[in-house]
Design an enzyme around this catalytic site. Structure first.
Site, short mmCIF file in Angstrom:
data_model
loop_
_atom_site.label_atom_id
_atom_site.label_comp_id
_atom_site.label_asym_id
_atom_site.label_seq_id
_atom_site.Cartn_x
_atom_site.Cartn_y
_atom_site.Cartn_z
CD GLU A 278 31.17 -3.22 22.15
OE1 GLU A 278 30.65 -4.14 21.48
OE2 GLU A 278 32.35 -3.25 22.52
CD GLU A 281 25.15 -1.82 23.20
OE1 GLU A 281 26.21 -2.02 22.58
OE2 GLU A 281 24.23 -2.64 23.24
CB CYS A 298 34.03 -8.17 18.55
SG CYS A 298 33.87 -6.51 19.10
CB SER A 318 27.56 -5.07 22.85
OG SER A 318 27.36 -4.20 21.76
CE LYS A 357 34.70 -12.19 13.64
NZ LYS A 357 33.78 -11.22 14.21
CD GLU A 360 30.05 -12.52 13.33
OE1 GLU A 360 29.90 -11.85 14.35
OE2 GLU A 360 31.07 -12.45 12.62
CD GLU A 365 20.90 -14.09 14.07
OE1 GLU A 365 20.32 -14.83 13.27
OE2 GLU A 365 21.54 -14.52 15.05
CB CYS A 503 41.33 -12.02 16.53
SG CYS A 503 39.92 -11.22 17.27
#
Ligand code: FES
Length: 578
Positions: A278, A281, A298, A318, A357, A360, A365, A503
């Site tokens: 990142e 990036e 994230c 990102s 999560k 996710e 993908e 988190c």
């Protein structure tokens, strides 16, 4: 004068103007029960459990603002009878399978019922909806346990501005529902789990995967690797009676080994890898000027929130996978090769503070060669449940260290668990990579703290300026995004975490009841523990993690290179706004 005098149960007390009677009484050590009230989230006065007598009237104390000279009685027969009646009515239409309820031992309805000395429920009659919604991979809803307090609606709508659930129908038929009564999986729910944290009973829980993980561990053909996120280790101890903010890293690793995992890795390593990708990036976007601000990716709650609400800004996210997904991809490629194990036989389990999560982990993908990067996600609560089920004496475990090579994480990786942590970790690396010189001090305190939106301009050694925003809580994120759309705000880099504080207060963390959360600053205590984890590390910058260097040299090539893109980056999907 900023204070007023009131009488509570015959005793005069002075309180700050604007204080509610509930707060004033609790400050005096009078334990008025409450259910629907959750400070900052729900002030609907719907349950009537907190009533007090003021003159001839019974009034809900949670929303009653104290006035000069007010005389309040909290413990008369009339008050006790009214409170008991309210709770008995709730119990009369509640699934009372308490022995097998996920909230057993932590149910606020049960606590209030016990405190009010209710020994039998005298009301009987028709029962309302018993619908259960198991469609979401992250969150389960069980209407038979719902007491219609509205705390979940406040968390989802008022605080997070997601508004996936709300009250529907009328009278006895009232339910908490999604729009048009769709399943949760079809709704705009972002899976943050803040509704679970707000729920006083067992009507909302995570979609448990404990038996899936036990089955994998028991399968002799599977090599089961576990990784744990930074926020888990500063909250897990609470499930075993330890004070909020206790660091349990070594005990957690020891417990995971005793549960039967073949390798115990640290997601802090994945966080370091994220910073490499990142950070690169960010530097590339800063020099091209394209797709700024770069927004962190994230947090899966934030990512899905973007997909539903700001689809025309998805290019700003990102492309980096989140740390545990990156780590899963590395485990099933590089580590599998090193261990000589067919990646098809590797099961990756992530222990996360987060219910999103789970969603996710199931994204198509986030896979490579027809294998999900991560097979199962368990919350901190589910890990605690497994440790209890296995009969492990957690408090008395001796500390153990993570396995290598993915057990080395820097202090920068550790602070990913709290708001500002990703930005600070990125700045440590970006600053040094730009200057070629070590930082005098690694702490970027300007991005720390619990303000909902933190804005700063940080100057890099080459003179470039990074206009940074650090946001936590989706309500704050929406406000900032809308200000950007109106052209009132502009940035180069934005860190967003869906949950307040980051988190550390994710939807998979130990649930703190309403009264305790008024007394203890949970966010501050857990964040302090996260920063102590950072300070305890000798390596505090992601690019100095020695195994990060080895991984790029031996396998990935360079950050944002071809293989890194194939394994560590992703794309996003436009989703319906409604
Ligand atoms: Fe006050 Fe419900 S009405 S806690």
């Amino acid at each position: 004068m900023n204070t007023i005098k009131i009488m509570i149960d015959g005793l005069e007390t002075e309180v700050v103007k604007g204080t509610t009677v509930l707060e004033a009484a609790r400050d005096q050590g009078i334990n008025i029960p409450s259910l629907c009230y959750l400070k900052g989230v729900n002030h609907s006065s719907s349950c009537r459990v907190c009533v007090v007598e003021v003159g001839p009237r019974l009034i809900a104390s949670c929303t009653l603002i104290a006035e000069e000279g007010m005389k309040i009685l909290t413990n008369t027969k009339k008050v006790r009878d009214a409170r008991r009646t309210s709770v008995e009515l709730l119990l009369s239409d509640h699934d009372r399978e308490c022995l097998s309820c996920s909230r057993g031992g932590g149910c606020e309805l049960q606590t209030v019922s016990n405190d009010l000395n209710i020994r039998k429920v005298t009301y009987t009659g028709e029962q309302s909806s018993r619908e259960k919604d198991y469609t979401s991979p992250a969150i389960l809803r069980d209407a038979s346990k719902c007491i219609l307090c509205g705390r979940c609606v406040g968390a989802c709508g008022t605080v997070q501005t997601v508004g996936a659930i709300g009250f529907a129908k009328r009278g006895f038929d009232t339910v908490i529902s999604t729009a048009f009564g769709r399943s949760l999986a079809e709704s705009t729910c972002v899976n943050c789990g803040q509704c679970i944290m707000a729920c006083p009973v067992g009507a909302l829980t995570e979609h448990e995967n404990i038996s899936d993980v036990w089955n994998a561990i028991a399968d002799p053909g599977k090599y089961v690797v576990v990784q744990t996120a930074p926020a888990v280790r500063v909250a897990l101890g609470e499930e075993f009676g330890m004070p909020v903010g206790t660091r349990t890293t070594g005990k957690m690793v020891a417990a995971l080994r005793r549960l039967g995992f073949d390798k115990v890795f640290d997601t802090n390593f994945g966080a370091d890898l994220t910073i490499m990708e990142e950070g690169t990036e960010l530097l590339s976007r800063l020099s091209s000027g394209q797709n700024l601000p770069l927004m962190t990716s994230c947090c899966p709650g934030w990512v899905k929130f973007m997909e539903h609400n700001f689809p025309d800004m998805l290019d700003n996210l990102s492309t980096c996978k989140s740390p545990h997904e990156m780590e899963g991809a590395v485990i099933k490629s590089y580590v599998a090769g090193k261990l000589g194990i067919d990646p098809q036989n590797i099961v990756v389990v992530s222990i996360m503070p987060c219910t999103a999560k789970k969603f996710e982990g199931a994204r198509e993908e986030l896979s490579h060669e027809n294998m999900q990067d991560v097979d199962w996600v368990l919350t901190t609560r589910e890990l605690a449940a497994m440790i209890k089920e296995a009969g492990i004496d957690f408090a008395n475990l001796k500390d153990e260290a993570f396995d290598n090579p993915l057990g080395i994480g820097s202090g920068a990786g550790a602070i990913f668990g709290t708001t500002g942590g990703v930005a600070e970790a990125a700045l440590r690396t970006v600053f040094e990579l730009t200057s070629g010189k070590p930082l005098d001090t690694v702490e970027y305190t300007v991005v720390r703290g619990m303000s909902g939106i933190k804005e700063n301009t940080i100057e890099l050694p080459d003179g470039k300026q990074i206009r940074t925003a650090v946001v936590h809580g989706l309500g704050n994120a929406r406000r900032l995004m809308e200000a950007m759309q109106r052209g009132e705000k502009s940035y180069d880099f934005m860190e967003v975490m869906a949950c307040a504080g980051g988190c550390i207060t994710g939807g998979g963390q130990p649930i703190v009841d309403a009264k305790t959360s008024e007394k203890i600053d949970i966010k501050a205590a857990r964040a302090k523990a996260i920063y102590s984890e950072d300070e305890a590390q000798t390596i505090r910058k992601s690019h100095n993690n020695p195994f990060i260097k080895v991984l790029y040299e031996e396998f990935l090539g360079e950050p944002n290179g071809h293989l890194a893109h194939e394994l560590l980056h992703t794309h996003y999907t436009v989703r319906s706004k409604y």
